[in-house]
Each structure stands twice: as structure tokens, then as C-alpha cells.
Motif scaffolding. Sequence first.
Motif, PDB file in Angstrom:
ATOM      1  N   ILE A  99       0.832  -1.207   0.000  1.00  0.00           N
ATOM      2  CA  ILE A  99       0.000   0.000   0.000  1.00  0.00           C
ATOM      3  C   ILE A  99       0.868   1.260   0.000  1.00  0.00           C
ATOM      4  CG2 ILE A  99      -1.755   1.300   1.287  1.00  0.00           C
ATOM      5  CD1 ILE A  99      -2.755  -1.271  -0.110  1.00  0.00           C
ATOM      6  N   LEU A 100       1.924   1.270   0.821  1.00  0.00           N
ATOM      7  CA  LEU A 100       2.823   2.435   0.849  1.00  0.00           C
ATOM      8  C   LEU A 100       3.460   2.673  -0.523  1.00  0.00           C
ATOM      9  CD1 LEU A 100       4.664   2.024   4.277  1.00  0.00           C
ATOM     10  CD2 LEU A 100       3.017   3.795   3.644  1.00  0.00           C
ATOM     11  N   GLY A 101       3.926   1.623  -1.153  1.00  0.00           N
ATOM     12  CA  GLY A 101       4.517   1.750  -2.476  1.00  0.00           C
ATOM     13  C   GLY A 101       3.508   2.200  -3.512  1.00  0.00           C
ATOM     14  N   LEU A 102       2.319   1.624  -3.462  1.00  0.00           N
ATOM     15  CA  LEU A 102       1.259   1.957  -4.405  1.00  0.00           C
ATOM     16  C   LEU A 102       0.901   3.435  -4.328  1.00  0.00           C
ATOM     17  CD1 LEU A 102      -0.851   0.870  -6.437  1.00  0.00           C
ATOM     18  CD2 LEU A 102      -2.333   0.462  -4.478  1.00  0.00           C
ATOM     19  N   TYR A 103       0.615   3.902  -3.131  1.00  0.00           N
ATOM     20  CA  TYR A 103       0.194   5.293  -3.002  1.00  0.00           C
ATOM     21  C   TYR A 103       1.360   6.266  -3.113  1.00  0.00           C
ATOM     22  CZ  TYR A 103      -4.551   3.933  -2.337  1.00  0.00           C
ATOM     23  OH  TYR A 103      -5.797   3.416  -2.559  1.00  0.00           O
ATOM     24  N   SER A 104       2.587   5.844  -2.827  1.00  0.00           N
ATOM     25  CA  SER A 104       3.752   6.698  -3.083  1.00  0.00           C
ATOM     26  C   SER A 104       3.934   6.882  -4.589  1.00  0.00           C
ATOM     27  CB  SER A 104       5.023   6.085  -2.488  1.00  0.00           C
ATOM     28  OG  SER A 104       4.951   6.059  -1.097  1.00  0.00           O
ATOM     29  N   GLY A 105       3.767   5.814  -5.336  1.00  0.00           N
ATOM     30  CA  GLY A 105       3.854   5.897  -6.795  1.00  0.00           C
ATOM     31  C   GLY A 105       2.769   6.781  -7.374  1.00  0.00           C
ATOM     32  N   ILE A 106       1.553   6.621  -6.866  1.00  0.00           N
ATOM     33  CA  ILE A 106       0.434   7.449  -7.329  1.00  0.00           C
ATOM     34  C   ILE A 106       0.689   8.917  -6.987  1.00  0.00           C
ATOM     35  CG2 ILE A 106      -1.993   8.008  -6.890  1.00  0.00           C
ATOM     36  CD1 ILE A 106      -2.459   4.939  -6.633  1.00  0.00           C
ATOM     37  N   PHE A 107       1.109   9.174  -5.752  1.00  0.00           N
ATOM     38  CA  PHE A 107       1.302  10.548  -5.276  1.00  0.00           C
ATOM     39  C   PHE A 107       2.422  11.256  -6.039  1.00  0.00           C
ATOM     40  CE2 PHE A 107       3.261  13.561  -2.252  1.00  0.00           C
ATOM     41  CZ  PHE A 107       2.184  14.417  -2.086  1.00  0.00           C
ATOM     42  N   THR A 108       3.578  10.627  -6.143  1.00  0.00           N
ATOM     43  CA  THR A 108       4.699  11.308  -6.804  1.00  0.00           C
ATOM     44  C   THR A 108       4.448  11.481  -8.304  1.00  0.00           C
ATOM     45  OG1 THR A 108       5.925   9.220  -7.017  1.00  0.00           O
ATOM     46  CG2 THR A 108       6.458  10.616  -5.133  1.00  0.00           C
ATOM     47  N   THR A 109       3.848  10.480  -8.934  1.00  0.00           N
ATOM     48  CA  THR A 109       3.554  10.601 -10.358  1.00  0.00           C
ATOM     49  C   THR A 109       2.506  11.682 -10.604  1.00  0.00           C
ATOM     50  OG1 THR A 109       4.045   8.255 -10.617  1.00  0.00           O
ATOM     51  CG2 THR A 109       2.908   9.330 -12.435  1.00  0.00           C
ATOM     52  N   THR A 110       1.516  11.784  -9.739  1.00  0.00           N
ATOM     53  CA  THR A 110       0.499  12.833  -9.862  1.00  0.00           C
ATOM     54  C   THR A 110       1.126  14.212  -9.665  1.00  0.00           C
ATOM     55  OG1 THR A 110      -1.221  11.319  -9.098  1.00  0.00           O
ATOM     56  CG2 THR A 110      -1.705  13.672  -8.964  1.00  0.00           C
ATOM     57  N   LEU A 111       1.996  14.342  -8.671  1.00  0.00           N
ATOM     58  CA  LEU A 111       2.671  15.627  -8.449  1.00  0.00           C
ATOM     59  C   LEU A 111       3.498  16.039  -9.662  1.00  0.00           C
ATOM     60  CD1 LEU A 111       3.996  15.551  -4.762  1.00  0.00           C
ATOM     61  CD2 LEU A 111       2.228  17.012  -5.722  1.00  0.00           C
ATOM     62  N   ILE A 112       4.277  15.116 -10.179  1.00  0.00           N
ATOM     63  CA  ILE A 112       5.114  15.416 -11.339  1.00  0.00           C
ATOM     64  C   ILE A 112       4.255  15.749 -12.554  1.00  0.00           C
ATOM     65  CG2 ILE A 112       6.762  14.400 -12.972  1.00  0.00           C
ATOM     66  CD1 ILE A 112       7.909  12.850 -10.525  1.00  0.00           C
ATOM     67  N   SER A 113       3.189  14.983 -12.743  1.00  0.00           N
ATOM     68  CA  SER A 113       2.277  15.223 -13.864  1.00  0.00           C
ATOM     69  C   SER A 113       1.633  16.600 -13.753  1.00  0.00           C
ATOM     70  CB  SER A 113       1.209  14.133 -13.888  1.00  0.00           C
ATOM     71  OG  SER A 113       0.239  14.400 -14.862  1.00  0.00           O
ATOM     72  N   ASN A 114       1.163  16.948 -12.562  1.00  0.00           N
ATOM     73  CA  ASN A 114       0.543  18.263 -12.366  1.00  0.00           C
ATOM     74  C   ASN A 114       1.551  19.384 -12.583  1.00  0.00           C
ATOM     75  OD1 ASN A 114      -1.938  17.143 -11.815  1.00  0.00           O
ATOM     76  ND2 ASN A 114      -1.679  17.220  -9.600  1.00  0.00           N
ATOM     77  N   TYR A 115       2.781  19.187 -12.145  1.00  0.00           N
ATOM     78  CA  TYR A 115       3.821  20.192 -12.327  1.00  0.00           C
ATOM     79  C   TYR A 115       4.066  20.451 -13.818  1.00  0.00           C
ATOM     80  CZ  TYR A 115       8.465  22.275 -12.553  1.00  0.00           C
ATOM     81  OH  TYR A 115       9.527  23.080 -12.841  1.00  0.00           O
ATOM     82  N   TYR A 116       4.198  19.382 -14.590  1.00  0.00           N
ATOM     83  CA  TYR A 116       4.447  19.544 -16.020  1.00  0.00           C
ATOM     84  C   TYR A 116       3.218  20.084 -16.743  1.00  0.00           C
ATOM     85  CZ  TYR A 116       9.080  17.588 -15.792  1.00  0.00           C
ATOM     86  OH  TYR A 116      10.411  17.393 -15.513  1.00  0.00           O
ATOM     87  N   LYS A 118       1.053  22.271 -15.465  1.00  0.00           N
ATOM     88  CA  LYS A 118       1.052  23.701 -15.184  1.00  0.00           C
ATOM     89  C   LYS A 118       2.162  24.407 -15.936  1.00  0.00           C
ATOM     90  CE  LYS A 118      -1.005  23.465 -10.610  1.00  0.00           C
ATOM     91  NZ  LYS A 118      -0.812  23.681  -9.169  1.00  0.00           N
ATOM     92  N   LYS A 119       3.328  23.779 -16.030  1.00  0.00           N
ATOM     93  CA  LYS A 119       4.461  24.382 -16.725  1.00  0.00           C
ATOM     94  C   LYS A 119       4.165  24.530 -18.215  1.00  0.00           C
ATOM     95  CE  LYS A 119       9.447  23.907 -17.168  1.00  0.00           C
ATOM     96  NZ  LYS A 119      10.609  23.111 -16.852  1.00  0.00           N
ATOM     97  N   ASN A 120       3.496  23.543 -18.800  1.00  0.00           N
ATOM     98  CA  ASN A 120       3.184  23.594 -20.219  1.00  0.00           C
ATOM     99  C   ASN A 120       2.055  24.572 -20.536  1.00  0.00           C
ATOM    100  OD1 ASN A 120       5.168  21.769 -20.922  1.00  0.00           O
ATOM    101  ND2 ASN A 120       3.812  20.003 -20.735  1.00  0.00           N
ATOM    102  N   LYS A 121       1.182  24.861 -19.575  1.00  0.00           N
ATOM    103  CA  LYS A 121       0.108  25.820 -19.794  1.00  0.00           C
ATOM    104  C   LYS A 121       0.642  27.242 -19.812  1.00  0.00           C
ATOM    105  CE  LYS A 121      -3.775  23.199 -18.033  1.00  0.00           C
ATOM    106  NZ  LYS A 121      -4.822  23.103 -17.021  1.00  0.00           N
ATOM    107  N   ASN A 122       1.725  27.490 -19.090  1.00  0.00           N
ATOM    108  CA  ASN A 122       2.290  28.846 -19.028  1.00  0.00           C
ATOM    109  C   ASN A 122       3.173  29.161 -20.168  1.00  0.00           C
ATOM    110  OD1 ASN A 122       1.002  29.386 -16.637  1.00  0.00           O
ATOM    111  ND2 ASN A 122       2.654  28.564 -15.411  1.00  0.00           N
TER     112      ASN A 122
END
Length: 122
Positions: A99-116, A118-122
Amino acid sequence: MSSVCKNFTLGFYIIVIFSISSIPGAGFIGKIHQFGFDKIFHFIEYYILGYLIVLRLNKESKIYKIFYLLVILIAYLDEYFVQRISGRTIDDLDFVFNILGLYSGIFTTTLISNYYDKKNKN
């Protein structure tokens, strides 16, 4: 990456997880468990699954948030499946690291995806 390729990759990886779980406890798997390294493997295995799930799901789909709860079922079924294999037992910490690995993967990938995003929209 196309939707078909994402589906195939995710499905294939889930099959790989269950294939690894079907290896009997004697031999290499027993030695990994003996030294406690199996927790690291559980974490990494499910971190990758979390990453693949985020890549597969469309953030606007209705099943997006529900699916993140349903994937716990994969971790549970994996641990249930392990107990059916000779020489292997269920370890509650294995499930926790799944569970820790699953949600760590989901969380970090979502953060990175959201960052890119937002960066591409600007």
C-alpha cells in the motif's frame, strides 16, 4: 503512448506481480524474506504499479478517484494468493509496504504530472 498500449502495459504488469507471487518460498524467495529485503521489493513493485495506474487513468474520468481505492484490492489479492503457495505465508507488513509503495507511486507521479501540466500551460 496510446490507450491500448497503456492498458496492455498495466495488465501485463499486474500479471507479472501475480507471477512473482506464485514462486514457492524455498530458495531465492526464502532468502530474500529471511533478510527482510522483501519489504523493499514489495514497495518498489507497487510503486511501479502506482506509476502505471496514474499514466493509464484520465483525470477527468468518473472512475478516477474510485479506482485509487479499488487498487488496494490488487494488493490484498496478491497477499491472499501468496498464502495459497506452498512455503509462503502472509505477512501484514508486506501488505503495508504494498500500500505504501502503491500510493507513493500514485502521489509522486500525480505531483510530477501536475507540475508539467502547469508548466506547459504557461
